[in-house]
Design a protein around this motif. Structure first.
Motif, PDB file in Angstrom:
ATOM      1  N   VAL A  34      10.321   6.593  -9.904  1.00  0.00           N
ATOM      2  CA  VAL A  34       9.741   7.901 -10.215  1.00  0.00           C
ATOM      3  C   VAL A  34       8.541   8.149  -9.297  1.00  0.00           C
ATOM      4  CG1 VAL A  34       8.677   9.341 -11.979  1.00  0.00           C
ATOM      5  CG2 VAL A  34      10.476   7.716 -12.613  1.00  0.00           C
ATOM      6  N   PHE A  35       8.594   9.260  -8.588  1.00  0.00           N
ATOM      7  CA  PHE A  35       7.495   9.680  -7.719  1.00  0.00           C
ATOM      8  C   PHE A  35       6.848  10.893  -8.361  1.00  0.00           C
ATOM      9  CE2 PHE A  35      10.561   7.459  -5.208  1.00  0.00           C
ATOM     10  CZ  PHE A  35       9.831   6.734  -4.283  1.00  0.00           C
ATOM     11  N   GLN A  36       5.539  10.849  -8.519  1.00  0.00           N
ATOM     12  CA  GLN A  36       4.835  11.955  -9.157  1.00  0.00           C
ATOM     13  C   GLN A  36       3.417  12.062  -8.613  1.00  0.00           C
ATOM     14  OE1 GLN A  36       4.533  11.111 -13.412  1.00  0.00           O
ATOM     15  NE2 GLN A  36       4.776   8.948 -12.991  1.00  0.00           N
ATOM     16  N   PRO A  37       2.836  13.250  -8.652  1.00  0.00           N
ATOM     17  CA  PRO A  37       1.494  13.447  -8.106  1.00  0.00           C
ATOM     18  C   PRO A  37       0.460  12.549  -8.782  1.00  0.00           C
ATOM     19  CG  PRO A  37       2.564  15.549  -8.539  1.00  0.00           C
ATOM     20  CD  PRO A  37       3.417  14.504  -9.170  1.00  0.00           C
ATOM     21  N   LYS A  38      -0.401  11.979  -7.982  1.00  0.00           N
ATOM     22  CA  LYS A  38      -1.467  11.142  -8.524  1.00  0.00           C
ATOM     23  C   LYS A  38      -2.665  11.978  -8.975  1.00  0.00           C
ATOM     24  CE  LYS A  38      -0.249   7.068  -5.795  1.00  0.00           C
ATOM     25  NZ  LYS A  38       0.165   6.295  -6.987  1.00  0.00           N
ATOM     26  N   LYS A  39      -2.691  13.242  -8.558  1.00  0.00           N
ATOM     27  CA  LYS A  39      -3.752  14.143  -9.007  1.00  0.00           C
ATOM     28  C   LYS A  39      -3.147  15.517  -9.241  1.00  0.00           C
ATOM     29  CE  LYS A  39      -5.081  15.090  -4.209  1.00  0.00           C
ATOM     30  NZ  LYS A  39      -6.188  15.052  -3.225  1.00  0.00           N
ATOM     31  N   ASP A  40      -3.868  16.387  -9.938  1.00  0.00           N
ATOM     32  CA  ASP A  40      -3.366  17.715 -10.265  1.00  0.00           C
ATOM     33  C   ASP A  40      -2.923  18.461  -9.009  1.00  0.00           C
ATOM     34  OD1 ASP A  40      -3.794  17.357 -12.932  1.00  0.00           O
ATOM     35  OD2 ASP A  40      -5.713  18.428 -12.988  1.00  0.00           O
ATOM     36  N   VAL A  41      -1.766  19.134  -9.126  1.00  0.00           N
ATOM     37  CA  VAL A  41      -1.302  19.930  -7.995  1.00  0.00           C
ATOM     38  C   VAL A  41      -1.933  21.318  -7.992  1.00  0.00           C
ATOM     39  CG1 VAL A  41       0.878  18.719  -7.747  1.00  0.00           C
ATOM     40  CG2 VAL A  41       0.736  20.646  -9.302  1.00  0.00           C
ATOM     41  N   ASP A  74       1.640  10.176  -1.291  1.00  0.00           N
ATOM     42  CA  ASP A  74       1.904   9.481  -2.558  1.00  0.00           C
ATOM     43  C   ASP A  74       3.142   8.610  -2.445  1.00  0.00           C
ATOM     44  OD1 ASP A  74      -0.287  10.682  -3.710  1.00  0.00           O
ATOM     45  OD2 ASP A  74       0.850  12.067  -4.979  1.00  0.00           O
ATOM     46  N   ALA A  75       4.189   9.127  -1.808  1.00  0.00           N
ATOM     47  CA  ALA A  75       5.431   8.371  -1.679  1.00  0.00           C
ATOM     48  C   ALA A  75       5.246   7.161  -0.767  1.00  0.00           C
ATOM     49  CB  ALA A  75       6.540   9.270  -1.141  1.00  0.00           C
ATOM     50  N   MET A  76       4.514   7.322   0.315  1.00  0.00           N
ATOM     51  CA  MET A  76       4.271   6.200   1.213  1.00  0.00           C
ATOM     52  C   MET A  76       3.485   5.103   0.507  1.00  0.00           C
ATOM     53  SD  MET A  76       5.836   6.806   4.029  1.00  0.00           S
ATOM     54  CE  MET A  76       5.102   5.737   5.286  1.00  0.00           C
ATOM     55  N   GLU A  77       2.528   5.510  -0.312  1.00  0.00           N
ATOM     56  CA  GLU A  77       1.746   4.530  -1.085  1.00  0.00           C
ATOM     57  C   GLU A  77       2.643   3.815  -2.092  1.00  0.00           C
ATOM     58  OE1 GLU A  77      -2.097   4.499  -4.134  1.00  0.00           O
ATOM     59  OE2 GLU A  77      -1.858   6.134  -2.679  1.00  0.00           O
ATOM     60  N   HIS A  78       3.535   4.575  -2.728  1.00  0.00           N
ATOM     61  CA  HIS A  78       4.472   3.990  -3.695  1.00  0.00           C
ATOM     62  C   HIS A  78       5.386   2.975  -3.003  1.00  0.00           C
ATOM     63  CE1 HIS A  78       7.306   4.180  -7.210  1.00  0.00           C
ATOM     64  NE2 HIS A  78       8.152   3.801  -6.261  1.00  0.00           N
ATOM     65  N   ALA A 113       3.635  -0.258  -2.154  1.00  0.00           N
ATOM     66  CA  ALA A 113       3.439  -1.119  -3.319  1.00  0.00           C
ATOM     67  C   ALA A 113       4.762  -1.647  -3.862  1.00  0.00           C
ATOM     68  CB  ALA A 113       2.697  -0.346  -4.409  1.00  0.00           C
ATOM     69  N   ASN A 114       5.852  -0.915  -3.601  1.00  0.00           N
ATOM     70  CA  ASN A 114       7.171  -1.298  -4.106  1.00  0.00           C
ATOM     71  C   ASN A 114       8.175  -1.254  -2.966  1.00  0.00           C
ATOM     72  OD1 ASN A 114       6.602  -1.055  -7.264  1.00  0.00           O
ATOM     73  ND2 ASN A 114       5.735   0.756  -6.271  1.00  0.00           N
ATOM     74  N   PRO A 115       8.167  -2.247  -2.092  1.00  0.00           N
ATOM     75  CA  PRO A 115       9.007  -2.228  -0.881  1.00  0.00           C
ATOM     76  C   PRO A 115      10.487  -2.063  -1.187  1.00  0.00           C
ATOM     77  CG  PRO A 115       7.386  -4.004  -0.786  1.00  0.00           C
ATOM     78  CD  PRO A 115       7.355  -3.471  -2.188  1.00  0.00           C
ATOM     79  N   LEU A 116      11.174  -1.449  -0.239  1.00  0.00           N
ATOM     80  CA  LEU A 116      12.598  -1.200  -0.385  1.00  0.00           C
ATOM     81  C   LEU A 116      13.461  -2.285   0.248  1.00  0.00           C
ATOM     82  CD1 LEU A 116      12.654   2.582   0.527  1.00  0.00           C
ATOM     83  CD2 LEU A 116      13.389   1.649  -1.655  1.00  0.00           C
ATOM     84  N   GLU A 117      12.880  -3.170   1.020  1.00  0.00           N
ATOM     85  CA  GLU A 117      13.672  -4.083   1.852  1.00  0.00           C
ATOM     86  C   GLU A 117      14.769  -4.819   1.091  1.00  0.00           C
ATOM     87  OE1 GLU A 117      10.307  -2.987   4.172  1.00  0.00           O
ATOM     88  OE2 GLU A 117      10.460  -3.710   2.120  1.00  0.00           O
ATOM     89  N   MET A 118      14.460  -5.298  -0.092  1.00  0.00           N
ATOM     90  CA  MET A 118      15.430  -6.089  -0.846  1.00  0.00           C
ATOM     91  C   MET A 118      16.316  -5.226  -1.722  1.00  0.00           C
ATOM     92  SD  MET A 118      14.810  -9.019   0.281  1.00  0.00           S
ATOM     93  CE  MET A 118      15.872  -9.978  -0.810  1.00  0.00           C
ATOM     94  N   GLN A 119      16.113  -3.877  -1.667  1.00  0.00           N
ATOM     95  CA  GLN A 119      16.814  -3.009  -2.580  1.00  0.00           C
ATOM     96  C   GLN A 119      17.626  -1.930  -1.881  1.00  0.00           C
ATOM     97  OE1 GLN A 119      14.083  -1.513  -5.576  1.00  0.00           O
ATOM     98  NE2 GLN A 119      12.786  -3.272  -5.312  1.00  0.00           N
ATOM     99  N   LEU A 120      17.679  -1.976  -0.544  1.00  0.00           N
ATOM    100  CA  LEU A 120      18.366  -0.930   0.181  1.00  0.00           C
ATOM    101  C   LEU A 120      19.848  -0.924  -0.124  1.00  0.00           C
ATOM    102  CD1 LEU A 120      16.729  -0.877   3.704  1.00  0.00           C
ATOM    103  CD2 LEU A 120      16.653   0.908   1.985  1.00  0.00           C
TER     104      LEU A 120
END
Length: 296
Positions: A249-256, A278-282, A285-292
């Protein structure tokens, strides 16, 4: 199978563009792209491969390019019950006719679909690109899923019903994606305006109420998906033959800081940038390498 699920949110939809831009840079592709309202329109242009064009549009359009106030004649029709929406959405329809390419969508590796609800039968359904046979049907589906109740007029589908924004019932068609075999879902959840934002007129009250309903609908479906995973983990009888679904789930970290009907280039550029960051930070923190997914 990987699915992109985009809820409604009006002018906040620019945030989704930034999130998907970051996902594409990370090499993520999607087998399914389902959306409601502005999420459905974004999903369509993404499935069509028009990522750059979609960002360009968001950086150019204003509210007047999507809807306009009704003329005196249209107000008369509204009073007489011949018009079922407060605003004129012909600018949005013209934009969709210019930008959409049915053949590209038919040939796309990403199957797109739109959630909409019929005011007559109370049926909520997901219309997929496989069911669409003409550009006019494609426009009808997108205008229907974008028909914000009371503000935008409902739409006939194949000449029947009064179809509106499906977000009132299901703001993110996540359940359908799971039923079709998705085992990895990327959802972009759009928050309403800050809780302390008080409406000052009747129109703002309507927009605020819709915000509350759409947000509650999206969160309810997310909770149901999480419940599904718990049932699978517990080995419950109804989950036999099912597998766990990875949900990001990707969502704004602050009010839009914008409501459903506020659209302008400067705000959209900010939201695209916010979604990307926000997505790059996510992802960091939660790499995709093992989940692609193998298709990525």
């Amino acid at each position: 199978m990987r699915a992109l699920v985009l809820p409604g949110g009006g002018g906040r939809g620019a945030y989704q563009v930034g999130v998907v831009k970051a996902l594409r840079e990370a090499g993520v592709t999607f087998d399914l792209a389902y959306g409601t309202s502005i999420g459905g329109i974004n999903a369509t242009l993404m499935a069509q491969g028009s990522y750059t064009r979609l960002e360009e549009l968001w950086c150019q359009i204003r509210s007047r390019d999507i809807f306009c106030l009704p003329s005196a004649h249209q107000i008369g029709r509204l009073v007489l019950g011949q018009k079922l929406g407060l605003l004129d959405t012909s600018p949005l329809e013209a934009l969709l006719k210019r930008e959409l390419d049915l053949q590209k969508l038919k040939n796309s590796a990403t199957k797109v679909g739109w959630c909409t609800t019929d005011l007559c039968s109370l049926e909520t359904r997901l219309i997929t690109i496989d069911e669409v046979v003409s550009t006019s049907e494609l426009i009808d589906a997108l205008m229907a899923t974008s028909a914000i109740p009371m503000a935008f007029p409902p739409r006939h589908i194949q000449g029947k019903g009064l179809w509106i924004d499906g977000g009132l019932v299901r703001n993110t068609p996540m359940e359908t994606a799971i039923d079709l075999g998705a085992d990895e879902i990327f959802m972009v959840l759009l928050h309403p305006q800050s809780q302390n934002n008080c409406p000052v007129n009747m129109f703002e009250i309507v927009v605020r109420l819709l915000d509350i309903v759409l947000d509650a609908s999206a969160r309810k479906e997310l909770e149901q998906a999480q419940l599904y995973n718990r049932l699978v983990a517990a080995g419950s009888p109804e989950s036999i033959g099912r597998k766990n679904v990875r949900i990001r789930v990707f969502q704004p970290k602050k009010d839009v800081n914008t409501n459903l009907l506020e659209i302008d280039p400067e705000r959209s550029r900010r939201l695209i940038r916010q979604g990307f960051e926000d997505a790059m930070e996510h992802l960091k923190a939660n790499p995709l390498e093992m989940q692609l997914h193998p298709s990525a």
